[in-house]
Design a protein around this motif. Structure first.
Motif, PDB file in Angstrom:
ATOM      1  N   LYS A 129       0.075   3.100  -4.256  1.00  0.00           N
ATOM      2  CA  LYS A 129      -0.169   3.828  -3.015  1.00  0.00           C
ATOM      3  C   LYS A 129      -0.682   5.245  -3.276  1.00  0.00           C
ATOM      4  N   LYS A 135       3.144   0.177   3.938  1.00  0.00           N
ATOM      5  CA  LYS A 135       3.118   0.961   5.180  1.00  0.00           C
ATOM      6  C   LYS A 135       4.421   0.796   5.949  1.00  0.00           C
ATOM      7  N   GLN A 165       6.931   3.922   6.899  1.00  0.00           N
ATOM      8  CA  GLN A 165       7.394   4.194   8.263  1.00  0.00           C
ATOM      9  C   GLN A 165       8.911   4.251   8.314  1.00  0.00           C
TER      10      GLN A 165
END
Length: 204
Positions: free
Chosen positions: A23, A81, A85
């Motif tokens: 990432k 993702k 979050q």
């Protein structure tokens, strides 16, 4: 003595490192170094928040952690993702006003980009919460003092909940290659491999 940093010796830890590295573009070695500082800080701040009077909200967080008993086995299938979050939501409560200073300190200490450190930290927070959530249920813990003891075990300053901690992070049922090492750490054999902690959080 157990410690949260022992997670980096597990398949779960390797998956965490790979996700964070992919990432952020940061090398696996540097991600490991960031996690070596971040993971104890997450736990330390969690304990501080309990002592500051936020135990009800934090307990609710542990109780509502999504599918905590399955988390370790499905982690590799989670989208980064989703972890970001979840980590952002948890991080606001756990690190709060300390988040920026934590990121800046680690970034300056390791010479790693601040944004990358923030993403690595955010991805790792749900993993720490999942470990605590799983242990809380295994040990049937409800009192704040017991949760603090749980955190102390993960920080390496107590051995009270070592067994459930090792059972959780090594995922012994699905990670048989780590059974000998985990067993050696639990019973304190002298011939075990050196801990990655090297006394960082007080573990032996």
């Amino acid at each position: 003595m157990a410690s949260i940093l022992d997670i980096l010796n597990t398949n779960l830890g390797k998956e965490l490192i790979n996700k964070a590295s992919n990432k952020t573009g940061v090398s696996s070695n540097n991600v490991s170094s960031v996690l070596g500082m971040v993971l104890p800080l997450i736990l330390g701040n969690f304990k501080n928040k309990i002592q500051e009077g936020y135990s009800e909200a934090l307990n609710e967080m542990l109780e509502e952690a999504p599918n905590p008993f399955k988390f370790m086995t499905v982690f590799s299938q989670k989208e980064t993702k989703e972890l970001l979050q979840c980590g952002h939501d948890y991080g606001e409560m756990i690190l709060g006003e300390n988040f920026s200073s934590v990121i800046n300190t680690i970034s300056d200490s390791l010479n790693v980009d601040k944004e990358a450190v923030q993403e690595i930290t955010t991805i790792s927070i749900p993993v720490v919460i999942a470990i605590l959530s799983i242990q809380k249920k295994k040990e049937n813990i409800n009192k704040d003092k017991d949760i603090e003891d749980l955190i102390d075990s993960a920080l390496g300053s107590s051995s009270k909940y070592n067994n459930s901690f090792f059972d959780t992070i090594f995922n012994i049922k699905n990670d048989p290659n780590f059974i000998p090492e985990a067993s050696e750490m639990v019973i304190g054999k002298k011939n075990k491999k050196d801990s990655i902690l090297k006394g960082y959080t007080g573990g032996k």
